[in-house]
Design a protein around this motif. Structure first.
Motif, short mmCIF file in Angstrom:
data_model
loop_
_atom_site.label_atom_id
_atom_site.label_comp_id
_atom_site.label_asym_id
_atom_site.label_seq_id
_atom_site.Cartn_x
_atom_site.Cartn_y
_atom_site.Cartn_z
N HIS A 4 0.95 -1.10 0.08
CA HIS A 4 -0.03 0.05 -0.05
C HIS A 4 0.76 1.21 0.10
CE1 HIS A 4 -3.82 -2.21 0.85
NE2 HIS A 4 -2.80 -2.90 1.48
N THR A 5 2.00 1.38 0.52
CA THR A 5 2.43 2.47 0.87
C THR A 5 3.99 2.37 0.65
OG1 THR A 5 1.08 3.32 2.73
CG2 THR A 5 3.14 4.21 2.80
N ARG A 6 4.58 3.47 0.14
CA ARG A 6 6.10 3.50 -0.13
C ARG A 6 6.85 4.54 0.72
NH1 ARG A 6 3.76 2.78 -5.53
NH2 ARG A 6 4.07 0.76 -6.25
N LYS A 7 8.07 4.27 1.17
CA LYS A 7 8.64 5.15 2.00
C LYS A 7 10.04 5.24 1.46
CE LYS A 7 5.71 6.02 5.46
NZ LYS A 7 5.34 7.16 5.91
N TRP A 28 6.54 3.25 10.90
CA TRP A 28 5.97 3.51 9.79
C TRP A 28 4.75 2.33 9.49
CZ3 TRP A 28 10.67 3.66 6.27
CH2 TRP A 28 11.46 5.11 6.42
N GLU A 31 1.63 3.05 11.72
CA GLU A 31 0.79 3.77 11.19
C GLU A 31 -0.06 3.23 9.97
OE1 GLU A 31 1.05 8.43 9.61
OE2 GLU A 31 2.95 7.22 9.16
N GLU A 32 0.66 2.57 9.26
CA GLU A 32 -0.24 1.98 8.00
C GLU A 32 -0.99 1.04 8.20
OE1 GLU A 32 -0.93 1.33 4.05
OE2 GLU A 32 0.45 2.98 4.93
N TYR A 36 -5.05 1.54 7.76
CA TYR A 36 -5.59 0.34 6.93
C TYR A 36 -6.89 0.02 7.75
CZ TYR A 36 -6.61 -3.91 4.33
OH TYR A 36 -7.43 -4.81 3.58
N GLU A 67 8.48 -0.68 0.40
CA GLU A 67 7.13 -0.63 0.49
C GLU A 67 6.49 -1.41 1.53
OE1 GLU A 67 6.08 -1.95 -3.50
OE2 GLU A 67 7.01 -3.64 -3.31
#
Length: 129
Positions: A4-7, A28, A31-32, A36, A67
């Motif tokens: 879902h997320t990239r950092k 991270w 939080e993700e 969700y 990710e």
């Protein structure tokens, strides 16, 4: 697993060894999975109850892009249990896995609240209602 997320790993994310600080990565992830869970349970009052074994498999350095992938393991009455994997987007090497993360749905007084969810919903599912 859906990623879902990239950092982007920046110098301020590093430990004294020059690699991604585990605490930053866990923040991270927390939080993700919170975001969700909030979306899935349709309630902004969701908290982390438990994280199972955390397995660091490799690390990341400045400039790497990681990710975060999440899958639902199960829906409880007041909770949702997820699994997580973080990987380097370029090499696909796994950086960390978390077997289970349990998030609890709360009411306005901070007590567990039955959510009535039994399966993952996507935006298109909600639009069709």
């Amino acid at each position: 697993m859906r990623f879902h997320t990239r950092k982007w790993v920046k110098p301020e994310d590093l430990n004294p060894n020059g690699t991604l600080f585990g605490g930053r990565l866990l923040a991270w992830i927390d939080e993700e999975v919170a975001l969700y869970s909030i979306i899935q349970l349709e309630n902004p009052r969701v908290v982390t109850k438990h994280m199972s074994e955390i397995n660091f498999k490799s690390s990341a350095k400045t400039g790497d892009i990681v990710e975060i992938g999440i899958d639902v393991v199960k829906f409880g009455n007041t909770s949702i249990t997820l699994t997580c994997e973080v990987r380097n987007i370029m090499t696909r090497e796994t950086i960390i896995t978390v077997d289970t993360i349990t998030m609890v749905n709360l009411d306005q007084e901070g007590k567990p609240l039955v959510h009535g969810k039994t399966k993952i919903e996507f935006i298109t599912d909600r639009l069709d209602k």
